[in-house]
Design a protein around this motif. Sequence first.
Motif, PDB file in Angstrom:
ATOM      1  N   GLN A  42      12.799 -14.255  23.138  1.00  0.00           N
ATOM      2  CA  GLN A  42      13.476 -15.325  23.878  1.00  0.00           C
ATOM      3  C   GLN A  42      14.668 -15.870  23.092  1.00  0.00           C
ATOM      4  OE1 GLN A  42       9.673 -17.300  24.677  1.00  0.00           O
ATOM      5  NE2 GLN A  42       9.941 -16.799  26.837  1.00  0.00           N
ATOM      6  N   ASP A  43      14.761 -17.176  22.848  1.00  0.00           N
ATOM      7  CA  ASP A  43      15.989 -17.709  22.235  1.00  0.00           C
ATOM      8  C   ASP A  43      16.034 -17.549  20.713  1.00  0.00           C
ATOM      9  OD1 ASP A  43      14.047 -19.503  21.699  1.00  0.00           O
ATOM     10  OD2 ASP A  43      15.062 -21.250  22.589  1.00  0.00           O
ATOM     11  N   GLN A  44      15.115 -16.796  20.142  1.00  0.00           N
ATOM     12  CA  GLN A  44      15.170 -16.532  18.700  1.00  0.00           C
ATOM     13  C   GLN A  44      16.151 -15.404  18.368  1.00  0.00           C
ATOM     14  OE1 GLN A  44      13.396 -18.332  16.177  1.00  0.00           O
ATOM     15  NE2 GLN A  44      13.427 -19.578  18.030  1.00  0.00           N
ATOM     16  N   TYR A  45      16.683 -14.745  19.378  1.00  0.00           N
ATOM     17  CA  TYR A  45      17.463 -13.531  19.143  1.00  0.00           C
ATOM     18  C   TYR A  45      18.884 -13.672  19.691  1.00  0.00           C
ATOM     19  CZ  TYR A  45      18.548  -8.532  18.877  1.00  0.00           C
ATOM     20  OH  TYR A  45      19.112  -7.327  18.569  1.00  0.00           O
ATOM     21  N   GLY A  46      19.855 -13.134  18.961  1.00  0.00           N
ATOM     22  CA  GLY A  46      21.232 -13.111  19.434  1.00  0.00           C
ATOM     23  C   GLY A  46      22.133 -13.922  18.515  1.00  0.00           C
ATOM     24  N   ILE A  47      23.428 -13.560  18.518  1.00  0.00           N
ATOM     25  CA  ILE A  47      24.379 -14.248  17.631  1.00  0.00           C
ATOM     26  C   ILE A  47      25.096 -15.325  18.438  1.00  0.00           C
ATOM     27  CG2 ILE A  47      26.347 -13.932  16.082  1.00  0.00           C
ATOM     28  CD1 ILE A  47      25.457 -11.023  15.723  1.00  0.00           C
ATOM     29  N   GLU A  48      24.530 -16.514  18.414  1.00  0.00           N
ATOM     30  CA  GLU A  48      25.096 -17.660  19.133  1.00  0.00           C
ATOM     31  C   GLU A  48      24.907 -18.901  18.281  1.00  0.00           C
ATOM     32  OE1 GLU A  48      23.429 -18.019  23.117  1.00  0.00           O
ATOM     33  OE2 GLU A  48      23.301 -15.835  23.209  1.00  0.00           O
ATOM     34  N   VAL A  49      25.816 -19.848  18.448  1.00  0.00           N
ATOM     35  CA  VAL A  49      25.726 -21.085  17.665  1.00  0.00           C
ATOM     36  C   VAL A  49      24.374 -21.760  17.910  1.00  0.00           C
ATOM     37  CG1 VAL A  49      26.699 -23.406  17.354  1.00  0.00           C
ATOM     38  CG2 VAL A  49      28.224 -21.424  17.631  1.00  0.00           C
ATOM     39  N   GLY A  50      23.730 -22.126  16.815  1.00  0.00           N
ATOM     40  CA  GLY A  50      22.432 -22.813  16.883  1.00  0.00           C
ATOM     41  C   GLY A  50      21.243 -21.887  16.698  1.00  0.00           C
ATOM     42  N   LYS A  51      21.473 -20.596  16.882  1.00  0.00           N
ATOM     43  CA  LYS A  51      20.340 -19.659  16.738  1.00  0.00           C
ATOM     44  C   LYS A  51      20.130 -19.282  15.265  1.00  0.00           C
ATOM     45  CE  LYS A  51      20.151 -17.608  21.295  1.00  0.00           C
ATOM     46  NZ  LYS A  51      20.073 -16.376  22.096  1.00  0.00           N
ATOM     47  N   PRO A  52      18.947 -18.791  14.924  1.00  0.00           N
ATOM     48  CA  PRO A  52      18.720 -18.321  13.560  1.00  0.00           C
ATOM     49  C   PRO A  52      19.748 -17.249  13.190  1.00  0.00           C
ATOM     50  CG  PRO A  52      16.667 -18.371  14.805  1.00  0.00           C
ATOM     51  CD  PRO A  52      17.759 -18.642  15.787  1.00  0.00           C
ATOM     52  N   ALA A  53      20.236 -17.329  11.951  1.00  0.00           N
ATOM     53  CA  ALA A  53      21.309 -16.416  11.522  1.00  0.00           C
ATOM     54  C   ALA A  53      20.729 -15.080  11.090  1.00  0.00           C
ATOM     55  CB  ALA A  53      22.107 -17.056  10.396  1.00  0.00           C
ATOM     56  N   ASN A  54      20.509 -14.222  12.067  1.00  0.00           N
ATOM     57  CA  ASN A  54      20.057 -12.862  11.831  1.00  0.00           C
ATOM     58  C   ASN A  54      21.135 -11.935  12.387  1.00  0.00           C
ATOM     59  OD1 ASN A  54      17.397 -13.623  10.875  1.00  0.00           O
ATOM     60  ND2 ASN A  54      16.943 -14.151  12.996  1.00  0.00           N
ATOM     61  N   LEU A  55      21.785 -11.183  11.528  1.00  0.00           N
ATOM     62  CA  LEU A  55      22.841 -10.283  12.010  1.00  0.00           C
ATOM     63  C   LEU A  55      23.050  -9.145  11.021  1.00  0.00           C
ATOM     64  CD1 LEU A  55      25.728 -10.907  10.321  1.00  0.00           C
ATOM     65  CD2 LEU A  55      25.562 -13.010  11.632  1.00  0.00           C
ATOM     66  N   ILE A  56      23.693  -8.100  11.532  1.00  0.00           N
ATOM     67  CA  ILE A  56      23.985  -6.946  10.675  1.00  0.00           C
ATOM     68  C   ILE A  56      25.447  -6.546  10.842  1.00  0.00           C
ATOM     69  CG2 ILE A  56      21.610  -6.098  10.727  1.00  0.00           C
ATOM     70  CD1 ILE A  56      22.393  -4.021  12.816  1.00  0.00           C
ATOM     71  N   VAL A  57      25.999  -5.953   9.801  1.00  0.00           N
ATOM     72  CA  VAL A  57      27.381  -5.455   9.835  1.00  0.00           C
ATOM     73  C   VAL A  57      27.316  -3.940   9.688  1.00  0.00           C
ATOM     74  CG1 VAL A  57      29.648  -5.529   8.752  1.00  0.00           C
ATOM     75  CG2 VAL A  57      28.206  -7.583   8.749  1.00  0.00           C
ATOM     76  N   LEU A  58      27.892  -3.256  10.671  1.00  0.00           N
ATOM     77  CA  LEU A  58      27.849  -1.784  10.659  1.00  0.00           C
ATOM     78  C   LEU A  58      29.220  -1.202  10.378  1.00  0.00           C
ATOM     79  CD1 LEU A  58      25.944  -2.370  13.709  1.00  0.00           C
ATOM     80  CD2 LEU A  58      25.186  -0.275  12.622  1.00  0.00           C
ATOM     81  N   ASP A  59      29.218  -0.100   9.663  1.00  0.00           N
ATOM     82  CA  ASP A  59      30.456   0.641   9.416  1.00  0.00           C
ATOM     83  C   ASP A  59      30.803   1.435  10.684  1.00  0.00           C
ATOM     84  OD1 ASP A  59      32.560   2.053   8.269  1.00  0.00           O
ATOM     85  OD2 ASP A  59      31.222   3.627   7.529  1.00  0.00           O
ATOM     86  N   ALA A  60      31.197   0.689  11.731  1.00  0.00           N
ATOM     87  CA  ALA A  60      31.471   1.320  13.029  1.00  0.00           C
ATOM     88  C   ALA A  60      32.396   0.407  13.817  1.00  0.00           C
ATOM     89  CB  ALA A  60      30.162   1.524  13.808  1.00  0.00           C
ATOM     90  N   SER A  61      33.045   0.980  14.829  1.00  0.00           N
ATOM     91  CA  SER A  61      33.965   0.173  15.633  1.00  0.00           C
ATOM     92  C   SER A  61      33.315  -0.301  16.931  1.00  0.00           C
ATOM     93  CB  SER A  61      35.231   0.978  15.949  1.00  0.00           C
ATOM     94  OG  SER A  61      34.878   2.231  16.528  1.00  0.00           O
ATOM     95  N   ASP A  62      32.338   0.440  17.434  1.00  0.00           N
ATOM     96  CA  ASP A  62      31.656   0.043  18.676  1.00  0.00           C
ATOM     97  C   ASP A  62      30.302   0.762  18.760  1.00  0.00           C
ATOM     98  OD1 ASP A  62      32.333   2.663  19.352  1.00  0.00           O
ATOM     99  OD2 ASP A  62      34.018   2.078  20.614  1.00  0.00           O
ATOM    100  N   ARG A  63      29.613   0.598  19.898  1.00  0.00           N
ATOM    101  CA  ARG A  63      28.270   1.184  20.038  1.00  0.00           C
ATOM    102  C   ARG A  63      28.309   2.713  19.953  1.00  0.00           C
ATOM    103  NH1 ARG A  63      28.549  -3.208  23.719  1.00  0.00           N
ATOM    104  NH2 ARG A  63      26.627  -4.392  24.073  1.00  0.00           N
ATOM    105  N   TYR A  64      29.281   3.286  20.642  1.00  0.00           N
ATOM    106  CA  TYR A  64      29.423   4.748  20.679  1.00  0.00           C
ATOM    107  C   TYR A  64      29.608   5.303  19.276  1.00  0.00           C
ATOM    108  CZ  TYR A  64      32.385   8.955  20.959  1.00  0.00           C
ATOM    109  OH  TYR A  64      32.945  10.178  20.755  1.00  0.00           O
ATOM    110  N   ASP A  65      30.494   4.670  18.514  1.00  0.00           N
ATOM    111  CA  ASP A  65      30.772   5.094  17.146  1.00  0.00           C
ATOM    112  C   ASP A  65      29.508   4.946  16.278  1.00  0.00           C
ATOM    113  OD1 ASP A  65      32.483   5.980  15.095  1.00  0.00           O
ATOM    114  OD2 ASP A  65      32.899   3.920  14.459  1.00  0.00           O
ATOM    115  N   ALA A  66      28.789   3.844  16.481  1.00  0.00           N
ATOM    116  CA  ALA A  66      27.575   3.595  15.685  1.00  0.00           C
ATOM    117  C   ALA A  66      26.533   4.669  15.949  1.00  0.00           C
ATOM    118  CB  ALA A  66      27.001   2.216  16.013  1.00  0.00           C
ATOM    119  N   ILE A  67      26.339   5.019  17.221  1.00  0.00           N
ATOM    120  CA  ILE A  67      25.316   6.020  17.563  1.00  0.00           C
ATOM    121  C   ILE A  67      25.761   7.424  17.163  1.00  0.00           C
ATOM    122  CG2 ILE A  67      24.192   7.185  19.500  1.00  0.00           C
ATOM    123  CD1 ILE A  67      23.784   4.507  20.815  1.00  0.00           C
TER     124      ILE A  67
END
Length: 419
Positions: A364-389
């Motif tokens: 539920q609201d524990q997930y996602g990168i939005e103001v107020g939410k828990p700071a859980n995030l990752i940085v990928l060496d990619a430009s978009d989803r296609y590149d990442a996969i």
Amino acid sequence: MTDCILLRRCRLLHPTQPIVEVDIWVERGRIAAIAPRLEQSAPFELDVQGQLVSPPFVESHIHLDSALTVGEPRWNQSGTLFEGIEIWRDRKQSLTLDDVKQRAIATLQQQAMQGVLFVRSHADVSEQNLIALKGLLEVRDAVKDWMTLQVVAFPQDGLYGSPNNEALMQEALELGADVVGGIPHYELTREDGVKSIHRIFALAEQYDRLIDIHCDEIDDEQSRFLEVIVANAIRTGMGDRVSASHTTAFHSYNNAYAFKLMGFLQRTCINFIANPLINITLQGRTDTYPKRRGVTRVKELWQQGQNVSLGHDCVQDPWYSLGTGNMLDCANMAVHICQMTGTAEIDACYNMVTWNGAKTLHLQDQYGIEVGKPANLIVLDASDRYDAIRRRATVRYVISRGKLIATTEAPITHWKGGR
Ligand code: FE2
């Protein structure tokens, strides 16, 4: 470690909107601000130089109690599910709490380093002393500062496979398992399988728990327990609290039956979990040629708007000797086996290891990168989803609960050959 992190020049991924370039301010474990350019400065600034910033990966289905036991006491030579169950039956005779905890934490660390911060693990509760379950409940607590772990009480040998199993399931729920599991296609009879599903729903209501059932994990087109789960979900209204894992027989159903079932699915909103790495490995073993792929109808379920997420199922255990815990392996394999190579389809496979997994786990609201939410995030060496996969991109930084918990250098290859 500082309480503030300022991430500069993030290509921020959104579930439905286009990618935007922003700065992200993290303070005291939460996302404090997101804007195209933040003027404040922080003692710890991370310039991610336009790399992709995504919510963490979600592992929807793994068995941490058996992870990292490959070859113990012997290798699965036939490669079948059922030889795997026999090997595990022998291996689990020597389980100890420390054995379970050490392998589970090692696997979770391996996954966290690759950007996985939410995991649902099954724990075998057919074992008389409930060591697997007790071990994983201790692990859930031990890792809670950097990983959210859900534990499923999973009766590997069937809820009615031996006289004590139903009581063991109940004890597991009393001890605090988050989710009620099941394996109806492995019960001794079809009737036992149906009865087990009714019992699982009753226990989930009694203990206020989620449901995640290993369902129809077989190539037998007559294995039809999914319809029983769907009927229970419709009648109880439990809908999105219910997950059907594997459903590989759905691959083999005749289309007249499959289409009818797809219609019933529109009356509820249960989650589907496919495990493409292991489904393509274990299923079709009794076929000659043509050989079935044995993965559930991921593309059709996605097209119909059902929530589908992905898991490993196994990492280096009696059922699957390979695996590194990298969710991009699962997404990449799904793209191939499920023939989801269209641009929207590739993006959908990325969502299956992120937002859809969060929905399955009911975060539920524990997930996602939005103001107020828990700071859980990752940085990928990619430009978009296609590149990442496509490249199974390196996860460069992992931030969990506002803290940088892992960094990885992206590999650099220098061409030394001729022109
Ligand atoms: Fe499983």
